[in-house]
Design an enzyme around this catalytic site. Sequence first.
Site, PDB file in Angstrom:
ATOM      1  N   ARG A 187       0.389  -0.778   0.652  1.00  0.00           N
ATOM      2  CA  ARG A 187       0.050  -0.339  -0.357  1.00  0.00           C
ATOM      3  C   ARG A 187       0.669   1.464   0.017  1.00  0.00           C
ATOM      4  O   ARG A 187       0.768   2.489  -0.757  1.00  0.00           O
ATOM      5  CB  ARG A 187      -0.936  -0.613   1.614  1.00  0.00           C
ATOM      6  CG  ARG A 187      -1.326   1.297   1.502  1.00  0.00           C
ATOM      7  CD  ARG A 187      -2.196   1.530   2.756  1.00  0.00           C
ATOM      8  NE  ARG A 187      -3.854   2.093   3.566  1.00  0.00           N
ATOM      9  CZ  ARG A 187      -3.118   3.291   3.703  1.00  0.00           C
ATOM     10  NH1 ARG A 187      -1.376   3.202   4.327  1.00  0.00           N
ATOM     11  NH2 ARG A 187      -3.794   4.274   4.512  1.00  0.00           N
ATOM     12  N   ARG A 196       0.515   3.646  -3.095  1.00  0.00           N
ATOM     13  CA  ARG A 196       0.710   5.264  -2.575  1.00  0.00           C
ATOM     14  C   ARG A 196       1.739   6.011  -3.155  1.00  0.00           C
ATOM     15  O   ARG A 196       1.174   7.964  -3.638  1.00  0.00           O
ATOM     16  CB  ARG A 196      -0.230   5.352  -1.270  1.00  0.00           C
ATOM     17  CG  ARG A 196      -1.122   4.537  -1.796  1.00  0.00           C
ATOM     18  CD  ARG A 196      -2.880   5.571  -1.389  1.00  0.00           C
ATOM     19  NE  ARG A 196      -3.978   4.365  -1.812  1.00  0.00           N
ATOM     20  CZ  ARG A 196      -4.802   4.258  -0.358  1.00  0.00           C
ATOM     21  NH1 ARG A 196      -4.190   4.934   1.157  1.00  0.00           N
ATOM     22  NH2 ARG A 196      -6.060   3.662  -0.821  1.00  0.00           N
ATOM     23  N   ARG A 198       7.902 -19.505  -3.836  1.00  0.00           N
ATOM     24  CA  ARG A 198       9.429 -19.241  -4.262  1.00  0.00           C
ATOM     25  C   ARG A 198       9.638 -20.203  -5.048  1.00  0.00           C
ATOM     26  O   ARG A 198       9.559 -20.848  -5.170  1.00  0.00           O
ATOM     27  CB  ARG A 198       9.829 -20.072  -2.631  1.00  0.00           C
ATOM     28  CG  ARG A 198       9.716 -19.490  -0.915  1.00  0.00           C
ATOM     29  CD  ARG A 198      10.319 -20.703  -0.285  1.00  0.00           C
ATOM     30  NE  ARG A 198      10.363 -19.659   1.259  1.00  0.00           N
ATOM     31  CZ  ARG A 198       9.702 -19.597   2.072  1.00  0.00           C
ATOM     32  NH1 ARG A 198       8.463 -20.883   1.581  1.00  0.00           N
ATOM     33  NH2 ARG A 198       9.829 -18.864   3.066  1.00  0.00           N
ATOM     34  N   ASP A 246      10.444 -13.999  10.211  1.00  0.00           N
ATOM     35  CA  ASP A 246      12.138 -14.703  11.207  1.00  0.00           C
ATOM     36  C   ASP A 246      13.233 -13.619  11.370  1.00  0.00           C
ATOM     37  O   ASP A 246      14.108 -13.175  12.126  1.00  0.00           O
ATOM     38  CB  ASP A 246      12.731 -15.271   9.729  1.00  0.00           C
ATOM     39  CG  ASP A 246      12.237 -16.423   9.932  1.00  0.00           C
ATOM     40  OD1 ASP A 246      11.245 -17.057  10.400  1.00  0.00           O
ATOM     41  OD2 ASP A 246      12.580 -17.322   8.658  1.00  0.00           O
ATOM     42  N   GLY A 268      10.749 -19.890  12.771  1.00  0.00           N
ATOM     43  CA  GLY A 268      12.334 -18.940  12.776  1.00  0.00           C
ATOM     44  C   GLY A 268      13.277 -19.037  12.065  1.00  0.00           C
ATOM     45  O   GLY A 268      14.327 -18.639  10.998  1.00  0.00           O
ATOM     46  N   GLY A 326       7.808 -15.339  30.440  1.00  0.00           N
ATOM     47  CA  GLY A 326       8.217 -16.085  31.030  1.00  0.00           C
ATOM     48  C   GLY A 326       8.725 -17.475  31.618  1.00  0.00           C
ATOM     49  O   GLY A 326       8.694 -18.501  31.849  1.00  0.00           O
ATOM     50  N   LYS A 340       6.419 -24.350  42.292  1.00  0.00           N
ATOM     51  CA  LYS A 340       6.479 -24.685  40.871  1.00  0.00           C
ATOM     52  C   LYS A 340       4.968 -25.467  39.935  1.00  0.00           C
ATOM     53  O   LYS A 340       5.623 -26.768  39.594  1.00  0.00           O
ATOM     54  CB  LYS A 340       7.658 -24.160  40.291  1.00  0.00           C
ATOM     55  CG  LYS A 340       7.117 -23.849  39.052  1.00  0.00           C
ATOM     56  CD  LYS A 340       8.152 -23.359  38.344  1.00  0.00           C
ATOM     57  CE  LYS A 340       8.642 -22.379  36.473  1.00  0.00           C
ATOM     58  NZ  LYS A 340       7.328 -20.277  36.716  1.00  0.00           N
TER      59      LYS A 340
HETATM   60  O1  F6P Z   1      10.899 -17.936   6.761  1.00  0.00           O
HETATM   61  C1  F6P Z   1       9.445 -17.094   7.103  1.00  0.00           C
HETATM   62  C2  F6P Z   1       9.267 -19.373   7.831  1.00  0.00           C
HETATM   63  O2  F6P Z   1       8.186 -18.860   7.691  1.00  0.00           O
HETATM   64  C3  F6P Z   1      10.698 -19.682   8.486  1.00  0.00           C
HETATM   65  O3  F6P Z   1      10.017 -19.147   9.782  1.00  0.00           O
HETATM   66  C4  F6P Z   1       9.397 -20.994   8.332  1.00  0.00           C
HETATM   67  O4  F6P Z   1      10.597 -22.022   8.630  1.00  0.00           O
HETATM   68  C5  F6P Z   1       9.228 -21.552   7.144  1.00  0.00           C
HETATM   69  O5  F6P Z   1       9.044 -20.217   6.018  1.00  0.00           O
HETATM   70  C6  F6P Z   1       8.073 -22.429   6.880  1.00  0.00           C
HETATM   71  O6  F6P Z   1       7.946 -21.792   5.255  1.00  0.00           O
HETATM   72  P1  F6P Z   1       6.702 -22.890   4.414  1.00  0.00           P
HETATM   73  O7  F6P Z   1       5.698 -21.928   4.480  1.00  0.00           O
HETATM   74  O8  F6P Z   1       7.584 -22.884   2.771  1.00  0.00           O
HETATM   75  O9  F6P Z   1       6.640 -24.449   4.684  1.00  0.00           O
END
Ligand code: F6P
Length: 354
Positions: free
Chosen positions: A24, A28, A75, A130, A173, A188, A216
């Site tokens: 966006r 814009r 991709r 990530d 990640g 935590g 705990k």
């Molecule tokens: O890069 C973003 C991410 O969500 C990563 O955290 C994860 O390892 C990967 O893409 C998962 O990829 P896909 O959506 O192809 O399963």
Amino acid sequence: MANIKRIGVLTSGGDAPGMNNAVRAVTRAALAQGLEVIGINGGYSGLVYDNVRQLTARDVSNVVTHGGTMLYSDRCHEFKTEEGMAKAIATCKKYGIEGIIACGGDGTFRGATDLSNRGIPTIGIPCTIDNDITSTDYAIGYDTAMNTVVEMIDRLRDTCESHARCNVVEVMGNHAGGIAVQTAVACGAVACVIAEEPFDEDAMIEKMIKMKNDGKRGFIVVVSELIPDYADPAFAKRIQEKTGIETKFARLAHVVRGGNPTLRDRVTAAKMGSYAVSELLSGKSNIVVCEQAGEIVSLDINFAQTADRLYKGKAKPEELLKYSEEEQEIIRAAGAKKQQYFKDMLALVEEISG
Ligand code: F6P
């Protein structure tokens, strides 16, 4: 000032909340400068397979609250081939696309370099939950993803506390532990396992037994995905066997990647989108927009990629030699800062869990 009349915008790789806000802002800001904007559908595959549409101001109305990406994402492997690249360039020529703003992660930036090298000035905007792009302190989507994890773990905590259980929570990640360490501190957790630092399982078990004996009831252990032996239900089973605390395993997976973007992601996307358009208009190419110490700046993509590869242990030493001493120092410092950050965050988890 570059003589550009029409630009393209795309989102590529894993989607990230805030991508729509970036699209966006780009649209814009470009329209405000008298440019026309072409939305490229499905990342680079939209260029390879000629799947584009013109974007008006109204086309990006009401997207500020939406997660995912209105341009869709992919991709695209064909784009990496000579044939695919030739088709992509042909699509740019067909629609008169004279510059591209590409939102995504490191794979997206490699594509941006390929386009720039073939005469289509391209600028990257970092969008990945990530937050694993070494040259920028921040990538769009990270804050929303972390807030989603916090919400999920808070729910797990409630039930762990009621039933005197432990929950091992695996978060996304890729190979970066940012989401894991931040949410471990925020929620935590008693421990956090990330790829960046070694993990002492025995010490964690000893600590949990002591805590249990101290009264705990609920325990959270955060694990970043893709870590052998830990991002696995077998880890929860081991904890249960060794501590006597009933332990469940939860994989949050793609839940973490959806949802309405937070304020931080919306504002960062707006700033980076507008900045990217002005950089393109000022004649820049093959740069990535970065946030450094709260400022929006831009860096040469090759330089940023070297910093990234060096930090991730993928750079050959000679790769650094093409840069000046000062630049080499900046690259090394960026990696060292990240390493220190992970050590500090893990130390914090340790210090305040008890
Ligand atoms: O890069 C973003 C991410 O969500 C990563 O955290 C994860 O390892 C990967 O893409 C998962 O990829 P896909 O959506 O192809 O399963």
